[in-house]
Structure formats: structure tokens, C-alpha cells
Motif scaffolding. Sequence first.
Motif, PDB file in Angstrom:
ATOM      1  N   GLN A  19       0.835  -1.277   0.326  1.00  0.00           N
ATOM      2  CA  GLN A  19      -0.159   0.135  -0.083  1.00  0.00           C
ATOM      3  C   GLN A  19       0.954   1.220   0.007  1.00  0.00           C
ATOM      4  O   GLN A  19       0.528   1.839  -1.179  1.00  0.00           O
ATOM      5  N   GLN A  20       2.374   1.260   0.869  1.00  0.00           N
ATOM      6  CA  GLN A  20       2.645   2.447   0.784  1.00  0.00           C
ATOM      7  C   GLN A  20       3.455   2.420  -0.352  1.00  0.00           C
ATOM      8  O   GLN A  20       3.306   3.886  -1.244  1.00  0.00           O
ATOM      9  N   LEU A  21       3.552   1.814  -1.203  1.00  0.00           N
ATOM     10  CA  LEU A  21       4.602   1.385  -3.086  1.00  0.00           C
ATOM     11  C   LEU A  21       3.292   2.233  -3.652  1.00  0.00           C
ATOM     12  O   LEU A  21       3.958   3.226  -4.558  1.00  0.00           O
ATOM     13  N   LEU A  22       1.775   1.737  -3.473  1.00  0.00           N
ATOM     14  CA  LEU A  22       0.788   2.444  -4.173  1.00  0.00           C
ATOM     15  C   LEU A  22       0.791   4.006  -4.047  1.00  0.00           C
ATOM     16  O   LEU A  22       0.909   4.336  -4.747  1.00  0.00           O
ATOM     17  N   GLY A  31      -6.867   5.792  -5.641  1.00  0.00           N
ATOM     18  CA  GLY A  31      -8.011   5.540  -5.095  1.00  0.00           C
ATOM     19  C   GLY A  31      -7.706   4.532  -5.810  1.00  0.00           C
ATOM     20  O   GLY A  31      -8.859   3.362  -5.687  1.00  0.00           O
ATOM     21  N   ILE A  32      -6.855   3.871  -4.937  1.00  0.00           N
ATOM     22  CA  ILE A  32      -6.373   2.597  -5.214  1.00  0.00           C
ATOM     23  C   ILE A  32      -5.843   2.238  -4.155  1.00  0.00           C
ATOM     24  O   ILE A  32      -4.606   2.878  -3.362  1.00  0.00           O
ATOM     25  N   ARG A  33      -6.248   1.141  -3.937  1.00  0.00           N
ATOM     26  CA  ARG A  33      -5.949   0.612  -2.045  1.00  0.00           C
ATOM     27  C   ARG A  33      -6.079  -0.714  -2.906  1.00  0.00           C
ATOM     28  O   ARG A  33      -6.345  -1.862  -2.886  1.00  0.00           O
ATOM     29  N   LEU A  34      -4.778  -1.505  -2.145  1.00  0.00           N
ATOM     30  CA  LEU A  34      -4.849  -2.691  -1.441  1.00  0.00           C
ATOM     31  C   LEU A  34      -6.246  -3.272  -0.715  1.00  0.00           C
ATOM     32  O   LEU A  34      -5.710  -2.850   0.539  1.00  0.00           O
ATOM     33  N   TYR A  73       1.339  -4.034 -10.984  1.00  0.00           N
ATOM     34  CA  TYR A  73       3.064  -3.031 -10.679  1.00  0.00           C
ATOM     35  C   TYR A  73       3.112  -3.742  -9.289  1.00  0.00           C
ATOM     36  O   TYR A  73       4.411  -4.287  -8.628  1.00  0.00           O
ATOM     37  N   ALA A  74       1.588  -3.043  -8.593  1.00  0.00           N
ATOM     38  CA  ALA A  74       2.244  -3.720  -7.197  1.00  0.00           C
ATOM     39  C   ALA A  74       2.464  -5.213  -6.892  1.00  0.00           C
ATOM     40  O   ALA A  74       2.916  -6.077  -6.047  1.00  0.00           O
ATOM     41  N   THR A  75       1.538  -5.497  -8.140  1.00  0.00           N
ATOM     42  CA  THR A  75       2.076  -6.830  -7.412  1.00  0.00           C
ATOM     43  C   THR A  75       3.574  -7.792  -7.667  1.00  0.00           C
ATOM     44  O   THR A  75       3.540  -8.680  -6.833  1.00  0.00           O
ATOM     45  N   HIS A  82      10.846  -4.691  -3.278  1.00  0.00           N
ATOM     46  CA  HIS A  82      10.738  -3.426  -4.034  1.00  0.00           C
ATOM     47  C   HIS A  82      11.422  -3.633  -5.034  1.00  0.00           C
ATOM     48  O   HIS A  82      13.066  -2.875  -4.896  1.00  0.00           O
ATOM     49  N   VAL A  83      11.202  -3.607  -6.081  1.00  0.00           N
ATOM     50  CA  VAL A  83      12.095  -3.186  -7.614  1.00  0.00           C
ATOM     51  C   VAL A  83      11.150  -2.262  -8.761  1.00  0.00           C
ATOM     52  O   VAL A  83       9.800  -1.989  -9.623  1.00  0.00           O
TER      53      VAL A  83
END
Length: 153
Positions: A19-22, A31-34, A73-75, A82-83
Motif C-alpha cells: 500500500q505504501q508503494l501505491l 484511489g487504488i488500494r490493496l 505493478y504492485a503485485t 521493491h523493484v
Amino acid sequence: MAEGTGTAPALRLTPVEIQQLLENSISVVDGIRLVSVEADALIFAVAAHALSQRQGGTVSGPALFAAMDVAAYATVNGYVGHVPTATLSSCSVEFLEAVRPAPLTVQVRLLRLGMRKAVMCAEVTGDGVLVAVATLQFAVPARAARTALAAVD
């Protein structure tokens, strides 16, 4: 699935880190969250305000694509670590239904994690209806992929 195995690798980032990455690493995300981590998928919620509209009041195809791309991308980052240099290299999208702006769900399943590629399937649903489906391939730096695959062994 990890290359050569029948099991998905464990997440290398926690749901909070994803979520922090997002929130911090993807400048266009609003507006996108895990919302959930399942055994074989990550589930994301997309707020209605994050979706651009076409004339006639339906969500645009590029907005649906962007939601799937960001979730995938988050997945990838969740499974590999973290890449920030993971790059979408191929995508095939099928838009199945027109949808009015409303909260949507994006489910992303990791199909294969190899030495340089991660392949995923993303499905967008709204009001219980499948709206779009995509197969996405991300190029992953070899070093990061090797580290993630070593964790499976």
C-alpha cells in the motif's frame, strides 16, 4: 508460480508495504488500494473518482487499463521485493462490458515468475460483473527475480 515449481512464491513485501508503494512510488495513483491478500491473488479496490469517463458516462478503456497496470505493478513488487524498475513489457486486454463510474475491484493472480519475466492475469469487476480481463507481462531485473525464486527453494 515460480519457474519450475507448482507453488507461488511468498510475498516479499507486506500488505502495508504494498500500500505504501501505491501511495508513494506511483505518482498517477489516486484511489487504488490493496484490500486483500488471498492465497493466489491480490485484490485491489479502485475508487470511482479515480476513473475517467467517456461521453455517455461510461468508464474509459484507458482508465480500466491503468487500474490493471498499477495493480499488476504492485503485485510484481509484492512478490519480487521493491523493484521500481519492473517494466510492463506486454499486455493483452479484453474489455467485456461498459461500466458506469463506481467502485471497482481488480484481482491480480501471479501465473508465472521466471528469471526475467512475471506473468499475471488481472480481472476487473464492478457490481459483480466481469468488466475487463488482461494478461500482463513485466520485465524484472534478473537479480531481483533470482532473489525471489531462491526464497521458494
